[in-house]
Design a protein around this motif. Structure first.
Motif, PDB file in Angstrom:
ATOM      1  N   HIS A 141      13.137 -49.902 106.612  1.00 44.61           N
ATOM      2  CA  HIS A 141      12.731 -51.017 105.557  1.00 44.61           C
ATOM      3  C   HIS A 141      12.695 -50.436 104.052  1.00 44.61           C
ATOM      4  CE1 HIS A 141       8.302 -48.878 105.551  1.00 44.61           C
ATOM      5  NE2 HIS A 141       9.242 -48.209 104.697  1.00 44.61           N
ATOM      6  N   ILE A 145      13.240 -45.631 101.455  1.00 46.33           N
ATOM      7  CA  ILE A 145      13.515 -46.210 102.659  1.00 46.33           C
ATOM      8  C   ILE A 145      12.859 -45.642 103.787  1.00 46.33           C
ATOM      9  CG2 ILE A 145      15.341 -44.429 102.907  1.00 46.33           C
ATOM     10  CD1 ILE A 145      17.234 -46.608 104.289  1.00 46.33           C
ATOM     11  N   LYS A 195      15.385 -38.971 107.637  1.00 45.74           N
ATOM     12  CA  LYS A 195      15.773 -40.251 106.975  1.00 45.74           C
ATOM     13  C   LYS A 195      17.338 -40.358 107.140  1.00 45.74           C
ATOM     14  CE  LYS A 195      12.061 -41.548 105.063  1.00 45.74           C
ATOM     15  NZ  LYS A 195      11.805 -41.556 103.619  1.00 45.74           N
ATOM     16  N   ARG A 203      -1.188 -40.653 107.304  1.00 41.74           N
ATOM     17  CA  ARG A 203      -1.267 -39.305 106.716  1.00 41.74           C
ATOM     18  C   ARG A 203      -2.182 -39.556 105.423  1.00 41.74           C
ATOM     19  NH1 ARG A 203       3.972 -40.364 105.399  1.00 41.74           N
ATOM     20  NH2 ARG A 203       4.436 -39.685 103.245  1.00 41.74           N
ATOM     21  N   SER A 244       6.358 -40.880  99.404  1.00 41.22           N
ATOM     22  CA  SER A 244       6.532 -39.405  98.840  1.00 41.22           C
ATOM     23  C   SER A 244       7.712 -39.249  98.156  1.00 41.22           C
ATOM     24  CB  SER A 244       6.540 -38.677 100.245  1.00 41.22           C
ATOM     25  OG  SER A 244       5.219 -39.091 101.036  1.00 41.22           O
ATOM     26  N   THR A 245       8.646 -40.181  98.451  1.00 42.64           N
ATOM     27  CA  THR A 245      10.106 -39.750  97.867  1.00 42.64           C
ATOM     28  C   THR A 245      10.038 -39.793  96.308  1.00 42.64           C
ATOM     29  OG1 THR A 245      11.197 -40.381  99.914  1.00 42.64           O
ATOM     30  CG2 THR A 245      12.521 -39.955  98.220  1.00 42.64           C
TER      31      THR A 245
HETATM   32  P1  PGA Z   1       8.381 -42.059 101.812  1.00 41.95           P
HETATM   33  O1  PGA Z   1       8.406 -43.734 102.143  1.00 41.95           O
HETATM   34  O2  PGA Z   1       9.300 -41.776 100.549  1.00 41.95           O
HETATM   35  O3  PGA Z   1       6.827 -41.670 102.069  1.00 41.95           O
HETATM   36  O4  PGA Z   1       9.140 -41.425 102.881  1.00 41.95           O
HETATM   37  C1  PGA Z   1       9.437 -44.418 101.987  1.00 41.95           C
HETATM   38  C2  PGA Z   1       9.201 -45.900 102.454  1.00 41.95           C
HETATM   39  O5  PGA Z   1       8.749 -46.029 103.564  1.00 41.95           O
HETATM   40  O6  PGA Z   1       9.819 -46.744 101.696  1.00 41.95           O
END
Ligand code: PGA
Length: 262
Positions: free
Chosen positions: A137, A132, A201, A166, A38-39
């Motif tokens: 991870h 992240i 995060k 999701r 998503s980020t």
């Molecule tokens: P996200 O996932 O941007 O959907 O939070 C980041 C990731 O798991 O590296």
């Protein structure tokens, strides 16, 4: 490590787009490392906007994505190839032949080493975008990943599977395996830019930036990188002990045009 703290997720996207555009202005034939999740979506929207207003071209750019699910064909709506087509590639002038996503369908050992070879043949990655996970991870390098790992198959943790559930329908197959660039592959990139937004995060960012270097938090490996930038909003920065110092460094940088070190 350079830590940039901005106020909102929108500001993270704009600042990240500035850094990507700066790289491509200087070197239009750059090799970009791209991420899903998503980020980076807001970053990709900002890049598309800049492409549409003639501020950016990706026509000479090569890209390598971090990871792909094992067992999903590129046409599958949840595959990361499909994600990249929808979120970025088809809205820009990037040459489809120069975009690379790991192949999770064929012999994965062979496709992992072919991916490493393709990165090397392209001259290495100039700028790698990273998200992240809440568990620290990067790519799908889950906690415990070797700090010198190369592209290979990883088993996803239950928390990662839960975080990504999701995107899948209730009765839809959700792969438990992914093929991902290794931490060693990521550390070889000339620059890395990690993006994070939101309170969820904050703990992962604290461990990444200020925690001990440990395979238990794969993102902490970026402490070994000479040109790593962590770009976060105020919520994701809220666990950082030295946030005032990081903000002050960026103020100095802007005021003096001073290239503060990583
Ligand atoms: P996200 O996932 O941007 O959907 O939070 C980041 C990731 O798991 O590296």
């Amino acid at each position: 490590m350079r830590v940039i703290i901005v106020e909102s997720p929108q500001a993270v996207a704009q600042c990240a787009a500035d850094l990507v555009c700066q790289q491509l202005r200087q070197h239009p034939d750059s090799v970009l490392g791209l991420a899903t999740g998503s980020t980076p979506v807001a970053l990709y929207q900002a890049l598309i906007q800049r492409y549409r207003s003639n501020q950016l071209s990706l026509s000479q750019t090569t890209s390598f994505n971090l990871d792909e699910y094992v067992g999903l064909p590129p046409s599958h709506p949840q595959s990361y190839r499909h994600f990249m087509e929808e979120q970025l590639f088809r809205h820009t002038d990037i040459d489809p032949g120069k975009t690379h996503v790991p192949d999770g369908m064929s012999d994965t050992e062979q496709s992992a080493s072919a991916y490493e070879q393709a990165i090397s043949d392209a001259g290495g990655i100039d700028l790698q975008i990273l998200g992240i996970g809440q568990n620290g991870h990067i790519g799908f390098n889950e906690p415990g990943s070797s700090l010198s790992s190369r592209t290979r198959v990883k088993t996803l943790t239950p928390s990662t599977l839960e975080a990504n559930r999701r995107f899948f329908a209730d009765d839809e197959f959700q792969p438990h395996l992914a093929i991902t660039m290794g931490i060693g592959t990521i550390l070889d990139c000339r620059q890395v830019l990690l993006l994070a937004t939101g309170k969820a995060k904050a703990e992962a960012i604290r461990r990444c930036v200020e925690g001990p270097l440990s395979a238990a938090c794969p993102a902490s490996s970026l402490q070994l990188h000479q040109h790593a930038t962590v770009l976060v909003d105020a919520d994701a920065a809220s666990g950082l002990e030295h946030s005032e110092y990081y903000r002050w460094c960026e103020e100095q940088r802007q005021r003096l045009g001073h290239p503060s070190g990583h």
